[in-house]
Write an enzyme that holds these catalytic residues in place. Sequence first.
Site, PDB file in Angstrom:
ATOM      1  N   CYS A   1      -2.235  -5.170  -1.096  1.00  5.31           N
ATOM      2  CA  CYS A   1      -2.876  -5.713  -2.300  1.00  5.31           C
ATOM      3  C   CYS A   1      -4.338  -6.021  -2.006  1.00  5.31           C
ATOM      4  CB  CYS A   1      -2.203  -7.007  -2.734  1.00  5.31           C
ATOM      5  SG  CYS A   1      -0.434  -6.863  -2.997  1.00  5.31           S
ATOM      6  N   THR A   2      -5.116  -6.027  -3.053  1.00  6.14           N
ATOM      7  CA  THR A   2      -6.485  -6.542  -2.976  1.00  6.14           C
ATOM      8  C   THR A   2      -6.700  -7.437  -4.183  1.00  6.14           C
ATOM      9  OG1 THR A   2      -7.249  -4.472  -1.966  1.00  6.14           O
ATOM     10  CG2 THR A   2      -8.933  -5.974  -2.833  1.00  6.14           C
ATOM     11  N   ASN A 185      -4.444  -8.274   2.884  1.00  2.00           N
ATOM     12  CA  ASN A 185      -3.167  -8.788   3.392  1.00  2.00           C
ATOM     13  C   ASN A 185      -3.269  -9.345   4.812  1.00  2.00           C
ATOM     14  OD1 ASN A 185      -2.394  -6.218   1.499  1.00  2.00           O
ATOM     15  ND2 ASN A 185      -1.066  -7.973   1.169  1.00  2.00           N
TER      16      ASN A 185
END
Lengths: 266, 119
Positions: A1-2, A185
Site C-alpha cells: 500500500c501507499t 509498508n
Amino acid sequence: CTSIVAKDGKGGVIHARNMDFGLFLGFDFKNMTWSLTEALRPSLINIDFVRDGQTQFTSASFIGYVGIFTAVRQKKFSLTINERFDVDGGWVGIIEWLLGKHSAHWLGFLTRDVFEKCDNFKCAQDYLMQAEMTLVSPVYFVLASGEDPIGQIIVRDREDVSEVVTIGQEEDKSKSGSWFVLQTNYDPSNEPPFFDDRRHPGLKCMSELSSNAASGDNFISKEGLFDVLSTKPNLNMLTVYTSLIDIKAGIIETFVRECPFPCTPW
Amino acid sequence: KYQPKGPFHEECQAGSYPTKRVLSKPNTAKINLDLPPIERWIELSRSYSNQLKATINNVIELADKIDSRIVPFVQEKLPKLAETLPQDYVDEMKSISSGSGLDFGDIVLFNVFYEAFSA
C-alpha cells in the site's frame, strides 16, 4: 500500500491511497496476476453509512467486509490503513486469540468503531494511539484532519505506539513529514528493503509535484496525487484500488486499477 | 537520490487522472445505521452475492493450497470465536450471511482477513 496526506495550500489537506493486497496468495503465471487481488477487484464498493437520513461516514470497501480500510467523516477526519510486517505479527495475535485471550481488537472492527464513535480528529487520534489497546496485528494508521492541515502516520505495535510522523516536523521539503506524509509498508525510521522500495519513488514524485506547483510549495491537487499513485512501483500488480479523499466534502473517489506490463509484482 | 531504472520503475506520471491505468469505478451503496445490525447488510449482500461468493471461494481455494486443514479448522472454530466479537458486528456479519447465502464462518473469515493474511 501507499498512503499520502499532503497540504493543499488552501489551509487543508488531501488524503489518497493505493490499496495493495494479495501478496504470496497465489500467482497466475498465465495471466501474470495475483489471484486474490483479481478476486477482490469486482467486490469493491463505496459505502455511505447513513443515520437519520444523513451520511455519517463513507468508506471504500469490499462487499462482505463490515470494517474499515479507507474512510472519511465529512469535515472531520479521514483514515487509511497500511499493512505492517512485524516479528510479533498477526500470527502471535491469532494464536493468543485462539488460546482464549480475547482482549485484543481486530483491525476492521476497531477502525469501524473509530468512525462510529468519533466526531473529530482528536478523538480518532486518541482512539488509534491508546497505548493500552492491544491489536491482533500491527498496522500503520494514516490519519488526516478536515479542520486543520494535519496529516499523521501512527505506527502501531500490537500493544503500543512505536512511532508517529506528522506534517510539519521535518524541514527537508522532499521528505515525508514536511508538507506531506507518505507511508508504504515499512517503518518510517528504517530504510525500506531494496526489493520493495516504494518509498523513494513516491518521495521523488511528491518532490516533483512540489517543484512543479505554481506556488512552488505547499500546493497540490488530487490530480497530482493520482499521478504519484499511478507511477510504478507505487502502482503495481497488487494494487486493487486508488482512493482520493476530499475530507471537507466527505467524498471518496475510488478507481479500480490495472498496472500495464511490465509491472512489478509488488 | 532515487532515479528510476529497470523495467519496473519509471519517471513520474503526469495527466493520468481520471482514466489512465484505470479499469473501472465502483458503485456506491448505502448502509442504513437506523436498522438493527442483523438487517443492515441483507439487501446489499443479496445484490452482490455472486461477487462475494467468488471472492470468498477464491480465499478458500488459496487457503486450501497452503494447507488443506486450514479451512475446516476455521469453519469449525470461527463461529464460536465470533461470539466474543462486538455483538453489533457479529449481527452485521450474520446479516451478510443471510443476504448472500454464504456460511457465517466464511463471512467471519473474510472479516478477519487482514490478520489472517498478515499472519
